[in-house]
Design an enzyme around this catalytic site. Sequence first.
Site, PDB file in Angstrom:
ATOM      1  N   GLU A 163      -4.537  -6.428  11.116  1.00  0.00           N
ATOM      2  CA  GLU A 163      -4.966  -5.467  10.089  1.00  0.00           C
ATOM      3  C   GLU A 163      -6.388  -5.735   9.589  1.00  0.00           C
ATOM      4  OE1 GLU A 163      -1.818  -5.718   7.153  1.00  0.00           O
ATOM      5  OE2 GLU A 163      -0.760  -4.063   8.089  1.00  0.00           O
TER       6      GLU A 163
ATOM      7  N   GLU B 247       4.192  -2.094  12.799  1.00  0.00           N
ATOM      8  CA  GLU B 247       4.825  -2.363  11.507  1.00  0.00           C
ATOM      9  C   GLU B 247       5.293  -1.058  10.880  1.00  0.00           C
ATOM     10  OE1 GLU B 247       2.774  -4.823   8.711  1.00  0.00           O
ATOM     11  OE2 GLU B 247       2.334  -6.403  10.166  1.00  0.00           O
TER      12      GLU B 247
END
Length: 839
Positions: free
Chosen positions: A187, A256
């Site tokens: 991320e 995710e």
Amino acid sequence: MDMKKPLLPLALVFVSIFMVYCFDRALSASVTYDNRALIIDGKRRVLQSGSIHYPRSTPEVWPELIRKSKEGGLDVIETYVFWSYHEPVRGEYYFGGRFDLVKFVKTVHEAGLLVHLRIGPYACAEWNYGGFPLWLHFIPGIQFRTTNDLYKQEMLRFLTKIVGLMKEEKLFASQGGPIILAQVENEYELVEWAYGVAGGLYVKWAAEAAISLNTTVPWVMCRQGDAPDPIINTCNGFYCDRFTPNSPLKPKMWTENYSGWFKAFGYPIPHRPVEDLAFAVARFFETSGTFQNYYMYFGGTNFGRTAGGPLVATSYDYDAPIDEYGSIRQPKWGHLRNLHLAIKLCDEYLISSDPTHLQLGNNLEAHIYYKPSNECAAFLANYDSEQDATVTYNGASYFLPAWSVSILPDCKNVVFNTAKVVSQRNFAYTTTDDKLTLSATSWSWYIEKPGVWGNNSFTESRLLEQINTTKDTSDYLWYTTSINIMPGQPKEGFLLIESLGHAALVFVNKKLVAFGYGNHDDASFSIFEKISLVKGNNTLDILSMMVGLQNFGPWFDVQGAGVFSVVFVDPWYNKYDISSEEWTYQVGLEGEYLGLDEVIQANSSLWTEGNILPINSSLIWYKVSFSAPQGKGPLALNLTSMGKGQAWVNGQSIGRYWPAYLSPPDGCTENCDYRGEYNSTKCQQSCGQPAQTLYHVPRSWVHPGENLLVLHEELGGDPTQISVLTRTGQEICSIVSEDDPPPADSWIRNKGFGSQSPEAQLACEQGWHITSINFASFGSPQGNCGSFKAGACHANILSMVKKACIGEEQCSIPVSAANLGDPCPDVLKTLAIEAICSE
């Protein structure tokens, strides 16, 4: 004839070599990708994945968690790799106990599942310091996650270590192992802006570093729009149907998909309805997705001081399909299992073509996947958040509830709708709840004195930042100074203390006068407290307390903690800044230094025993022996009566507790509407209550006979009210209508359901059996699980259900008038059952 005898052994040798070669070839697998999917051994795969973090459970339960994941329809287990515990000291590695990464990967392999290894090494994961070891911070000149040579050297060294370890154990797919994917970074896109040009250069370097390690499996960068080829950029979020990879050559992958959200002290408990979660998954596969991962499928527990933060709770349950204690959470697990079965029925179509899109109306659409034979599978979606709809597709009419997707594996029959939950529901557990005093031999205690306690204290003429001072060896740092009141000066005033976080106790002349704390979103806080002093010297002791190091954000590694300003304000509001006075510091508590949490100190003379146990006082250590409840089920300590602190069972830390920190009284909804886009503050539960009262104790950490519980209480609580719980049974229910689809696993490819009926399916946790049926009605039952009652239309089928289910671990009842009778012809009927499972 004698001349031919040597040929036989040679032939056997040749055959053996050939068989070994073929066996190795059969075990190994090539993993590549194209724009449609990952390709494993030449075949495109539609893959369902779930996150299980090995340190958040124990090796004893890994096989059970993985088995339940496989039965839930998963193909892949995804985990981070936690640098901070694998290399606690630079160059010294640890892969034992809960951190036995190799054993975990092999356990997944033995179950027949695949692995996505997210090496990072930055994890985030609500893990202390984002998974980085704190020694990394103290390398002179280092900067994290940017084009800093010192950081890149350390990162590459750890990546090389983990990849090398996996290769040594032959765990990559090309070696016959389960690892089909690896991840570098995590991320970074969310913080890349903060690092300027260096951020983009770092992404390019990280990609090149990963590829140079030659894992023979694809690498991914999640949430990284500028991930360079051949790294696959993937999506993270609550929804990823609108995500598009940054290259037409890469597959659409979701690393995710948040099954819920994490808990934080002082916040309500997050809940994500399964109808919305299933909707998000179905929409993703409807729109060309081929790999999705639940974060988390099993969340587990932040044992010890592993919780990041700040103020992330010890429970990492995450509202996941498998709960913190390893039990299946229904209906989430079952509804998703049915979804996975439905998608598997479409997989040959999903990997064969891009979808054909049809607009069926306002917020209504279909995506159809064809095979070369012109056979097809279809997804019909109603993404309106309020309005149900009936659509016409392929010459037939279909009812679509708002915010739902129907899956038609033959473009005709609905095998699954995301808004229709027909899987069983678990609505309560039966537990034993034993007060520790019932089996305790005695309570003992040790009172921690405020302020400096050892000869390893030190003095500075300024306020020190806490993390750099403690190096995270302890949550605690004492700040001690004195305030001198001269004759004629006022003895009363106000103390203004400002802190970067996370909490602090303030003592004046060794008496507690104030407690301050922040929250997860803003750990900083101020204390403004009226105090009374005496003439001459007055001691001021501040115990600053950490609740998990920051784990996310740009430059999170340099965010500080602890006290940064102390001002005395007299009655006339004259300010005396004592921040630059002489301060004495003590890292940690005396009880920590003495090892009071360790089993070896259980019989130490340091502990005080007596008839009058001090309660509701700060800075007290408590000790008691207890017997664990019978059985094999998971254990929990009910710490509702305590304030804030840490707890250990037989020397193992079960984490930080803070039940005294209540969430705000508003912000929760009694009846959650799953329709419409979800976020972490929607559908919250337990407003005005603690985020956590029960604390998980792994069964493998206790033994027959006496066990040791040690607590360090910071604020004040009553340990005599602590109890230990274990689950001894569960209350389950099922409610299925005649117009619900039959079970997805009864679908026969190219033949459909045939004459199959819907079914009410009931199942207990493994080892438990259905011991009673409390309610059973076919007709128009009223109410919800736990409160059903017969409606105006009612067929009493209690004896029939008992005969089919009592004594069984699982049972199913076909839902049809032919099977159950017809109490009201021409009326759509529903079957409702309530049952109890127990050992």
